[in-house]
Motif scaffolding. Sequence first.
Motif, PDB file in Angstrom:
ATOM      1  N   ALA A   1       2.850   4.525   0.380  1.00  0.00           N
ATOM      2  CA  ALA A   1       2.746   5.516   1.458  1.00  0.00           C
ATOM      3  C   ALA A   1       2.267   6.874   0.936  1.00  0.00           C
ATOM      4  CB  ALA A   1       4.093   5.681   2.140  1.00  0.00           C
TER       5      ALA A   1
ATOM      6  N   MET B   1       0.871  -1.166   0.000  1.00  0.00           N
ATOM      7  CA  MET B   1       0.000   0.000   0.000  1.00  0.00           C
ATOM      8  C   MET B   1       0.916   1.227   0.000  1.00  0.00           C
ATOM      9  SD  MET B   1      -2.775   0.409   3.031  1.00  0.00           S
ATOM     10  CE  MET B   1      -3.575  -1.159   2.862  1.00  0.00           C
TER      11      MET B   1
ATOM     12  N   ARG C   1      -0.477   7.319  -1.881  1.00  0.00           N
ATOM     13  CA  ARG C   1      -1.924   7.288  -2.045  1.00  0.00           C
ATOM     14  C   ARG C   1      -2.555   5.935  -1.748  1.00  0.00           C
ATOM     15  NH1 ARG C   1      -5.340  11.084  -5.382  1.00  0.00           N
ATOM     16  NH2 ARG C   1      -6.425  10.601  -3.459  1.00  0.00           N
ATOM     17  N   GLY C   2      -1.739   4.913  -1.465  1.00  0.00           N
ATOM     18  CA  GLY C   2      -2.303   3.617  -1.086  1.00  0.00           C
ATOM     19  C   GLY C   2      -2.393   2.610  -2.217  1.00  0.00           C
ATOM     20  N   ALA C   3      -1.833   2.930  -3.383  1.00  0.00           N
ATOM     21  CA  ALA C   3      -1.897   1.980  -4.504  1.00  0.00           C
ATOM     22  C   ALA C   3      -1.024   0.765  -4.205  1.00  0.00           C
ATOM     23  CB  ALA C   3      -1.414   2.657  -5.785  1.00  0.00           C
TER      24      ALA C   3
ATOM     25  N   MET D   1      -5.377   0.113 -11.026  1.00  0.00           N
ATOM     26  CA  MET D   1      -4.689   0.991 -10.076  1.00  0.00           C
ATOM     27  C   MET D   1      -5.682   1.663  -9.134  1.00  0.00           C
ATOM     28  SD  MET D   1      -1.886   2.174  -9.241  1.00  0.00           S
ATOM     29  CE  MET D   1      -1.228   1.181 -10.579  1.00  0.00           C
TER      30      MET D   1
ATOM     31  N   GLY E   1      -0.813   9.953   2.476  1.00  0.00           N
ATOM     32  CA  GLY E   1       0.553  10.444   2.277  1.00  0.00           C
ATOM     33  C   GLY E   1       0.609  11.932   2.000  1.00  0.00           C
TER      34      GLY E   1
ATOM     35  N   PHE F   1      -4.124   2.038   6.214  1.00  0.00           N
ATOM     36  CA  PHE F   1      -3.857   3.123   5.265  1.00  0.00           C
ATOM     37  C   PHE F   1      -3.647   4.434   6.004  1.00  0.00           C
ATOM     38  CE2 PHE F   1      -5.611   6.757   2.858  1.00  0.00           C
ATOM     39  CZ  PHE F   1      -4.633   6.827   1.878  1.00  0.00           C
ATOM     40  N   SER F   2      -2.604   5.112   5.613  1.00  0.00           N
ATOM     41  CA  SER F   2      -2.334   6.417   6.196  1.00  0.00           C
ATOM     42  C   SER F   2      -2.107   7.388   5.037  1.00  0.00           C
ATOM     43  CB  SER F   2      -1.093   6.287   7.073  1.00  0.00           C
ATOM     44  OG  SER F   2      -0.739   7.514   7.572  1.00  0.00           O
TER      45      SER F   2
ATOM     46  N   SER G   1      -7.264  -0.609  -6.686  1.00  0.00           N
ATOM     47  CA  SER G   1      -6.388  -0.933  -5.543  1.00  0.00           C
ATOM     48  C   SER G   1      -6.360   0.232  -4.555  1.00  0.00           C
ATOM     49  CB  SER G   1      -4.983  -1.325  -6.004  1.00  0.00           C
ATOM     50  OG  SER G   1      -4.128  -0.232  -6.191  1.00  0.00           O
ATOM     51  N   LEU G   2      -6.470   1.455  -5.062  1.00  0.00           N
ATOM     52  CA  LEU G   2      -6.572   2.628  -4.177  1.00  0.00           C
ATOM     53  C   LEU G   2      -7.839   2.531  -3.329  1.00  0.00           C
ATOM     54  CD1 LEU G   2      -4.292   4.294  -5.519  1.00  0.00           C
ATOM     55  CD2 LEU G   2      -5.906   6.124  -5.814  1.00  0.00           C
TER      56      LEU G   2
ATOM     57  N   SER H   1      -7.548   0.141  -0.522  1.00  0.00           N
ATOM     58  CA  SER H   1      -6.765   0.658   0.612  1.00  0.00           C
ATOM     59  C   SER H   1      -7.559   1.650   1.461  1.00  0.00           C
ATOM     60  CB  SER H   1      -5.491   1.343   0.106  1.00  0.00           C
ATOM     61  OG  SER H   1      -4.649   0.398  -0.500  1.00  0.00           O
ATOM     62  N   MET H   2      -8.538   2.315   0.843  1.00  0.00           N
ATOM     63  CA  MET H   2      -9.289   3.342   1.577  1.00  0.00           C
ATOM     64  C   MET H   2     -10.061   2.751   2.763  1.00  0.00           C
ATOM     65  SD  MET H   2      -8.442   6.127   0.153  1.00  0.00           S
ATOM     66  CE  MET H   2      -6.900   5.488  -0.432  1.00  0.00           C
TER      67      MET H   2
ATOM     68  N   HIS I   1      -3.006  13.843   1.755  1.00  0.00           N
ATOM     69  CA  HIS I   1      -4.229  13.394   1.083  1.00  0.00           C
ATOM     70  C   HIS I   1      -5.319  13.132   2.117  1.00  0.00           C
ATOM     71  CE1 HIS I   1      -3.069  13.260  -3.088  1.00  0.00           C
ATOM     72  NE2 HIS I   1      -1.845  13.005  -2.660  1.00  0.00           N
TER      73      HIS I   1
END
Lengths: 329, 355
Positions: free
Chosen positions: A67, A65, A69-71, B316, B332, B329-330, B319-320, B323-324, B22
């Motif tokens: 650091a 993930m 945006r989490g992709a 892509m 960035g 998830f932190s 996958s974002l 993570s949400m 973000h």
Amino acid sequence: MPGYLYRSPSVYALERDRLFMKDWLCVARVDELPNPGDYLALHVAREPIIVARNRSGALRAFSNMCAHRGAEIATGAGNVTRFSCPYHGWSYDLDGRLTGAAYMNHAADFAKDECRLPPLKLEVRDDWIYVSFDENAESLERTAPDISRDLGVSGATRYRLADKFELTFDCNWKLLVEKLIASMLQAPSRSMSRARIAVRGHGGLSVLSAKEATTGAPAGDDAQASPTDDFTAFAFMPPNLCALARADHLQYFVCWPTAAERSRLLVYLLVPADADSGPAAAERWQRQRDRVRERLAADAPTGHRASVALDAALWHSFQHYAARTFAPT
Amino acid sequence: MTTHTTDDRLNAASLPLDRARHLPGYVYASPDFYALEKEKIFMREWLCIGREEEVERPGDRLSFDVTDEPLMLLREADGRLRAVHTVCRQCGTALARVADAAVRFVCPRDGIAHRPDELRALATAVWQGWVFVNFAAAPQAFDDFIATADRDFGFLRQGNCRLGDKLVSDLDCNWKLAVENLADIYHLKVLHYKSNGRRFTPDAVKIELNERGSYTLLYDSGPSTPDNRAHFPKMPWIADRPEEFSINTFLPPNVHLFGRIDNVHPFSIWPTSHETCRMICYHLFPTQCFEQPNFAEQARSYGAWVETTLEEDRQMIASLQNSMSSPRFSPGRMSSLETLVHHVINGYLERIRQP
């Protein structure tokens, strides 16, 4: 168990937080990552993770993930010198530490050296790689039942991975676990009808075939010393690992949830390191693969040869499952 | 899940770009936040639902869902456009259309049939051939709403263009991730280095940030086609511009207007749940292009190229989204190439924080 436990997204969310984010989880064999730079990417109840061997040969696990945006920074398996996020190109070393991020020089107090992918705890036992998301998790030695001993395979014999394959199911992951336990306890073997069942921590189970059990030896003790054709041992390590030992091979089954009503089963076939690996062996493992596939694809097991034992075993596991998943906060 | 709009984690996105982070995952993953957006954004703002030429003749109609609110746009016998909220005025249930020649709707709960003129009419406005609707009882004056976009993008004269291709694609992500993705020039040279990012130079951009998250970006990516060349003549009203001319105006809350030397291709992004959305890409060409041989095939190839670049984003962005909802998830820090994303996010925060 009531039906909603197998369908509800909220139950699935609880299981993720209270079981999969807490327990030690079996994620790979060391032989899958023999060289520095080898990695595996997988999802644990939607949590993307990477297991990698770093430059000095040590195994590491961290969240997949970015650091930024989490992709996800990697998919599948392979060998790399570093990971690079395909979205914005942030790069990481094999320990998960940020090594590069373009157009970030303006960012005030951005400590690149301190930026990394969240790590997981990792331990190796009997050449299996286990990880835990819980940074306070006690060691595997202290918390998890010793599957190898229950299977009667701890000791001198080294095993190697002969085959690994994946099956996907449109069902909750617990149905797979139950089916594996039930199929073991309902095996049409004369000796299994008198199987000895022992309970382990967190709802774990150890089952030894009657022949071995009647020798009077404790479960697992030196059982591999003189395996006989009908030797069978089975172990369940919560939340999702089932393992089966036969005289000449082992099968490990890891049941991964992918959604409330979808799951993915990884099946590993292991043989002694010095076992024949020629065409005849390959053919045999192909037959074994077909048998496993057929058995798991069949409807729920019927017949009740060991129904009392099965009910007792499942009851034991369910008590622990329910107590942990639904404990008041 | 939380709907607190003054959370420190939200405030971190409002810091100046060199200190900003973000947004936290719940903004993209929470059903509660989604409900808040519906109320504060989609039920209040002017929304671009399609082209006039999609309902060109009397009797033509276009059904559309804004979150879970259904509407229908109709061209009436006298040529006027009417947009109606197709829910029962008694119980709020979505109406089903009766399959007969006259346009009528029936409530599945009480069985009562309604004519369009018996349903609640939505405020409607047209700008350069685009049809906008507004669910609010007292909407913002449309001219005020559109003034900035008209100033910055009006010279592309979409009123002199027609719809040549329309692409609809469902994405496994919250609608805001798709909106931000289209404002994100940081990923062009990485994810799209073989497609739309191949000619883009980050240092040659001209940015104008406007009110409430809107902006206009001038850049140099050139035609959005497989060979990066225009396959239609330059649009006459911008014939003096170079072939690499590229413009993107963001029209909040959910429309990105893109212009190239030979076409305009706006995207609108519609939430279909808290973690899925629908993206519509329209390709407009000057009316004279429609006379060109093989026009339809050529126009389709422009849409197909958008599909190609969208496929680069699809996994892509999914996958974002995954993570949400992760506790690990932190959010960035933002890059200096994320000026536009930062601006879009802050326009969004301004909206959800309004009383």
